[in-house]
Design a protein around this motif. Structure first.
Motif, PDB file in Angstrom:
ATOM      1  N   SER A   1       0.806  -1.219   0.000  1.00 14.52           N
ATOM      2  CA  SER A   1       0.000   0.000   0.000  1.00 14.52           C
ATOM      3  C   SER A   1       0.835   1.262   0.000  1.00 14.52           C
TER       4      SER A   1
ATOM      5  N   TRP B   1      -1.375  11.766   0.673  1.00 19.10           N
ATOM      6  CA  TRP B   1      -2.792  11.382   0.584  1.00 19.10           C
ATOM      7  C   TRP B   1      -3.550  12.276  -0.393  1.00 19.10           C
TER       8      TRP B   1
ATOM      9  N   LEU C   1      -2.705  11.112  -3.807  1.00 22.36           N
ATOM     10  CA  LEU C   1      -3.385   9.859  -4.089  1.00 22.36           C
ATOM     11  C   LEU C   1      -4.864  10.106  -4.372  1.00 22.36           C
ATOM     12  N   SER C   2      -5.471  10.993  -3.606  1.00 23.61           N
ATOM     13  CA  SER C   2      -6.887  11.300  -3.806  1.00 23.61           C
ATOM     14  C   SER C   2      -7.121  11.916  -5.179  1.00 23.61           C
TER      15      SER C   2
ATOM     16  N   MET D   1      -7.050   9.535  -8.020  1.00 22.91           N
ATOM     17  CA  MET D   1      -8.222   8.693  -8.184  1.00 22.91           C
ATOM     18  C   MET D   1      -9.213   9.311  -9.157  1.00 22.91           C
TER      19      MET D   1
ATOM     20  N   GLU E   1     -11.270  11.922  -8.774  1.00 15.89           N
ATOM     21  CA  GLU E   1     -12.543  12.414  -8.275  1.00 15.89           C
ATOM     22  C   GLU E   1     -12.290  13.419  -7.161  1.00 15.89           C
TER      23      GLU E   1
ATOM     24  N   THR F   1     -12.493  16.131  -0.234  1.00 15.27           N
ATOM     25  CA  THR F   1     -11.088  16.138  -0.638  1.00 15.27           C
ATOM     26  C   THR F   1     -10.320  17.193   0.152  1.00 15.27           C
TER      27      THR F   1
ATOM     28  N   GLN G   1      -8.049   3.762   0.734  1.00  7.03           N
ATOM     29  CA  GLN G   1      -8.368   4.457  -0.505  1.00  7.03           C
ATOM     30  C   GLN G   1      -9.310   5.616  -0.210  1.00  7.03           C
ATOM     31  N   THR G   2      -9.260   6.642  -1.046  1.00  5.57           N
ATOM     32  CA  THR G   2     -10.297   7.652  -1.002  1.00  5.57           C
ATOM     33  C   THR G   2     -11.511   7.097  -1.726  1.00  5.57           C
TER      34      THR G   2
ATOM     35  N   PRO H   1     -13.851   5.550  -4.100  1.00  2.79           N
ATOM     36  CA  PRO H   1     -13.594   4.913  -5.393  1.00  2.79           C
ATOM     37  C   PRO H   1     -14.508   5.456  -6.464  1.00  2.79           C
ATOM     38  N   ALA H   2     -14.100   5.220  -7.719  1.00  2.00           N
ATOM     39  CA  ALA H   2     -14.978   5.610  -8.813  1.00  2.00           C
ATOM     40  C   ALA H   2     -16.275   4.840  -8.684  1.00  2.00           C
TER      41      ALA H   2
END
Length: 987
Positions: free
Chosen positions: A47, A120, A123-124, A127, A129, A134, A880-881, A883-884
């Protein structure tokens, strides 16, 4: 030994702390790791990004006890793990400081957090989105603000980013805020989580990365930085305040300093002169000569250049007095054990130093080869800490350095805690009285306490009970009351509660273990119990009643003597002395009634001082006088006069009367006394509990008739026929005395046993009432029935019996409307004392009361001890933030033209709600209400609007004012959106 700090630099106490570092789940485990001389560098979890370089990584960094902090799943999933770690760490640090975090809500507590990671957020964004979460979940400013928000802290809230020195700079700012009066308690901390590989690439390209992922401070093998994760938080107070309030102190921060390299050899290069100056300035502010510093926790990254510059700068500071030092300056760096924790590095070094000062020994550095000979440590009167270094018990000084990539340097000077603040004496002074006002004959107070613990769920409570039980089992009796007091003070009163009284560690440990294994569910505590006080009548007295409590409780002793003094003008011997002497005269009516009144007054006032306050009162016969005082319808002096005169006049009446307890019903009893004018119904106590009172010969005739009908009767041991026609000769005399006492209106609901109902507004307790009271039937059953039937806001959840032994509790349980109301007795007999009071407090606390615990303990026992920290759940995890979601996908081909089908609208709305709220789609019923059931706020509503617009682009931009009218339930929103889509297609 050095210069005194200036008046503007008051020392700051470290009163609490918590941490998580690689291989260490808390301060205790951290200390064990350091003392072992081992390191916690290992393989990189998948991770942590594509890099395969080892490092120091936290286990369970993805876990968060979101339900404990009442964070919805979607919001928790969007939160930077650094926020989550800081929340749990801050909570535990405050508990370690002996302070319940919940009680700090709304107070000016400062929050200062150091961090340098944006992993983070990157990473967000990757993703694909962006949502309102956020910013709140990933913004670096939110690291401090999240703590302040969740705990409702109102002091300064600042996130500091000076790269590697961030958390020590945060400490510097927190100390300054305390000295400036901006807060009286401050949290200072640092955090670092590796959620990506950007810094790995930067370190590698700059030639700063260690290939094996290990920092090797001051070693010949030093070849760069190995990355590490961690979080640490300390709770700080001005030392004077901490000592004044009896806080335990881990260590003392004498002073700190911060500066900048300015334009040096490079923006990432260390600067010898600046490092030298920041250390010298901190020593100067602390009033400490460099020769007084026993060891320095160095920045120590393990880069050849960084190590050399740092040693040179230390040599510059300590060179002048090298010949005067009794020992070489010891240096070490925790990065060799856990890696470079970047924004948390200064805090990792600080907490190591605090622990070393507290334990009196500096841990050895993790072994990583021979010392770098180019550093010439011995020539500079320095040495690496290869073996545990013993420290002096008092007056030891230490330094902590942290230097940031970019040039911001920080240094702090620490000292051992004052001896009277760093540890708790094993026992109280021998023979110490329970309180300053205690007479010499009073026995020492036993070490009894009420241990409290709570959690948000039964499972969490059981988990923490096990941890506390293991700890208690290793303690001795001298710490018991202090441990209990600490639990009352430092643990938040959460919904699932455990509370028990104990007078030995063995008993407490057994109860904690039993509570941990309890299979039945712990009930949720009510917000606040509604209490009624029920005062006993004559017959509950006995010699030496409440003597144990008098000996053990300064508070009770004070109130009993106060009542005794009020009665003194009407008694030969002070009432409290007569009671404690075991004089059988306590059974004579003229003494019984004043003695019971004094005991009841003292018990009730003691409970009120403990935070147990009645919302209503009821009194059985003589008990109504103490009830009237508590309800402020009589003052103490007037009530004492009425009680003393009443008892004296009754005792002067001729003997020959008696009382008979029967199982006759009220109507039957009325028929029995109808032909006996010298007999009355003395009391209606409940179903099958009727007391007749009057002439003994008449009572004998009635008894014969009742027994012929199969109804048992029991003569009562009394000197007179109370509440009967035989009281008539004293009524006029008493009324003349009572007429000189001001009438009063109770300020609390007063359920009269004369009227059998609550007194109406404006109805007074006057001479007529107290005169009628003497011969009238005690309508206890009616009064309790009216009490149980009170309006919902004042209906009692518990009845507390006020008297020297339980009498009324069993009667209350037999009265149907009150059968389910717990009745608690504060005394159970002559041996009753603090333990029985503790039982009542424990039960009420379990049911939602937050007592005034300090009043329960003698001053000598109100000293904090260290307890194991709260153990959070690791069940919920997220890395994870958001997800889609399929909700944002393109519409199916067969629905691209015309209005969407009703099923698609319903599905789309429910998917959007599930994304915003978090959880599985099937959990959301169309009848759920947005505000009452789902807890939507304005940010969540705006996100819902955005997601519906993305999911249904044909509707265009939704009008929030129009939409608000339809945000009653999921069903109503489905209807509104369907109408908007139909209208859009028609256009």
């Amino acid at each position: 030994m050095g210069r005194t700090p200036g008046p503007d630099l008051h020392p700051v106490a470290v009163v609490g702390m918590d941490c998580r570092f690689p291989g260490a789940s808390g301060p205790g485990a951290y200390w064990e790791l350091l003392m072992s001389g081992a390191h916690a560098i290992g393989e990189r979890p998948d991770s942590r990004g594509p890099s395969t370089v080892p490092g120091g990584f936290l286990a369970d960094a993805d876990a968060f006890d979101r339900s404990f902090f009442q964070v919805p799943p979607a919001e928790a999933g969007a939160m930077d793990p650094q926020q989550r770690l800081l929340l749990e760490c801050s909570w535990r640090a405050l508990e370690d400081a002996g302070t319940s975090p919940a009680r700090l809500a709304g107070s000016p507590v400062g929050t200062y957090i150091g961090s340098m990671s944006d992993d983070w957020l990157r990473l967000s964004l990757a993703m694909g989105e962006v949502t309102p979460r956020t910013g709140t979940g990933s913004g670096r400013a939110m690291l401090a603000n999240r703590i302040a928000y969740q705990l409702d802290l109102r002091g300064p809230s600042i996130t500091v980013d000076t790269a590697c020195s961030s958390s020590l700079v945060a400490l510097h700012l927190a100390c300054g805020a305390l000295r400036a009066g901006e807060c009286d308690l401050a949290l200072a901390g640092g955090v670092n989580i590796v959620a990506g590989s950007v810094l790995d690439e930067i370190y590698a390209q700059a030639g700063l990365a260690a290939p094996d992922g290990r920092c090797k401070p001051f070693s010949a093998a030093a070849d760069g930085i190995g990355r590490g994760e961690g979080v640490g938080v300390v709770a700080l107070r001005l030392l004077d305040d901490a000592v004044r309030d009896g806080d335990l102190v881990h260590a003392v921060i004498l002073a700190s300093a911060v500066n900048q390299d300015g334009r040096s050899n490079g923006i990432m290069a260390p600067h010898r002169a600046s490092q030298r100056e920041v250390i010298a300035t901190a020593c100067r502010r602390a009033g400490v000569s460099p020769r007084d510093i026993r060891f320095v926790e160095a920045h120590g990254t393990g880069t050849p250049l960084g190590d050399q510059i740092e040693v040179l700068s230390l040599g510059d500071v300590f060179r002048d007095d090298a010949g005067e030092r009794a020992w070489p300056l010891a240096i070490g760096a925790v990065k060799g054990a856990i890696g470079h924790t970047e924004g948390a590095a200064g805090m990792a070094g600080l907490i190591k130093t605090v622990l070393a000062l507290r334990h009196g020994v500096v841990p050895p550095s993790a072994p990583h080869g021979a010392e770098n000979p180019r550093l010439a440590l011995a020539r500079r009167s320095m040495e690496l800490i290869r073996e545990p270094l013993e420290l002096p018990a008092e007056g030891c000084r230490a330094g902590v350095s942290s230097f940031g990539m970019g040039g911001t340097n920080a240094h702090a000077v620490l000292a051992t805690a004052p001896q009277d603040a760093c540890a708790v004496p094993a026992t109280a002074p021998k023979g110490a009285p329970a309180g300053a006002s205690a007479p010499a004959a009073v026995a020492p107070t036993p070490r009894v306490g009420v241990f409290t613990l709570s959690a948000d769920t039964p499972t969490a409570l059981r988990r923490n009970l096990r941890v506390q039980a293991d700890d208690v089992a290793r303690r001795d009796g001298a710490e018991l009351a202090r441990l209990c007091w600490t639990s009352n003070r430092s643990r938040a009163a959460l919904p699932c509660r455990f509370a028990t009284v104990a007078d030995s560690p063995e008993e407490l440990a057994a109860r904690l273990f039993a509570g941990a294994e309890l299979e039945t569910e712990y009930p949720q505590a009510a917000e606040e119990p509604v209490l009624a006080f029920a005062f006993t009548g004559q017959g509950s007295q006995y010699p030496r009643m409440t003597a144990g409590l008098y000996e053990q409780s300064t508070v009770y002793r004070t109130f009993l003597e106060e009542a005794s003094k009020a009665l003194q003008p009407y008694t030969v011997t002070p009432v409290h002395e007569l009671i404690l002497a075991g004089d059988p005269a306590v059974h004579r009516t003229g003494t019984t009634q004043p003695a019971l009144f004094a005991v009841q007054y003292a018990l009730a006032r003691t409970l009120m001082e403990l935070g147990v306050r009645p919302a209503a009162v009821v009194g059985h016969s003589i008990g109504e006088f103490a009830a009237a005082v508590l309800a402020e319808a009589l003052d103490l002096a007037d009530a004492a006069r009425l009680v003393a005169v009443r008892g004296a006049f009754m005792q002067q009446l001729p003997e020959g009367g008696g009382m008979l307890a029967t199982r006759a019903r009220p109507a039957e009893a009325a028929g029995l006394v109808e032909g006996e004018p010298s007999v009355g119904i003395g009391a209606l106590n409940g179903p099958g509990a009727t007391v007749l009172s009057g002439d003994l010969e008449a009572l004998a005739r009635i008894r014969t008739r009742l027994e012929e009908r199969g109804l048992a009767c029991t003569p009562l041991r009394v000197s007179h026929a109370f509440h009967s026609p035989l009281m008539a000769p004293m009524l006029d005399r008493f009324e003349r005395v009572a007429a000189r006492i001001p009438a009063g209106r109770p300020r609390l609901p007063f359920h009269s046993t004369v009227r059998g109902r609550p007194l109406a507004d404006g109805e007074e307790l006057d001479a007529a009432y107290w005169t009628e009271h003497i011969s009238a039937t005690v309508r206890f059953e009616d009064a309790i029935t009216s009490l149980a039937a009170s309006a919902s806001a004042s209906a009692p959840t518990h009845v507390v019996e006020i008297g020297p032994k339980p009498v009324l509790s069993n009667l209350i349980r037999r009265i149907a409307p009150a059968r389910d109301i717990p009745a608690l007795a504060v005394c159970r007999g002559e041996d009753s004392g603090l333990r029985e009071i503790g039982d009542v407090l424990a039960r009420l606390h379990r049911d939602g009361l937050d007592p005034a615990w300090d009043t329960f303990y003698p001053d000598a026992e109100k000293r904090a001890v260290r307890m194991p920290a709260h153990v959070f759940s690791t069940q919920w995890r997220s890395w994870q933030t958001l997800p889609a979601q399929a909700a944002a996908a393109a519409r199916p081909a067969d629905e691209r033209a015309g209005a969407p089908s009703p099923d698609r609208v319903r599905q789309g709305v429910r998917e959007a709600v599930a994304i915003v709220k978090g959880g599985r789609l099937e959990e959301y019923d169309d009848a759920l209400r947005f505000y009452d059931d789902l807890g939507f706020d304005s940010v969540m509503l705006m996100e819902l609007k955005y997601r519906l617009e993305v999911r249904f682009p044909e509707v265009g931009e939704l009008s929030m004012p129009e939409m608000l009218a339809s945000l009653v339930s999921v069903e109503s929103l489905i209807g509104y959106l369907g109408e908007q889509l139909n209208a859009a297609v028609a256009r």
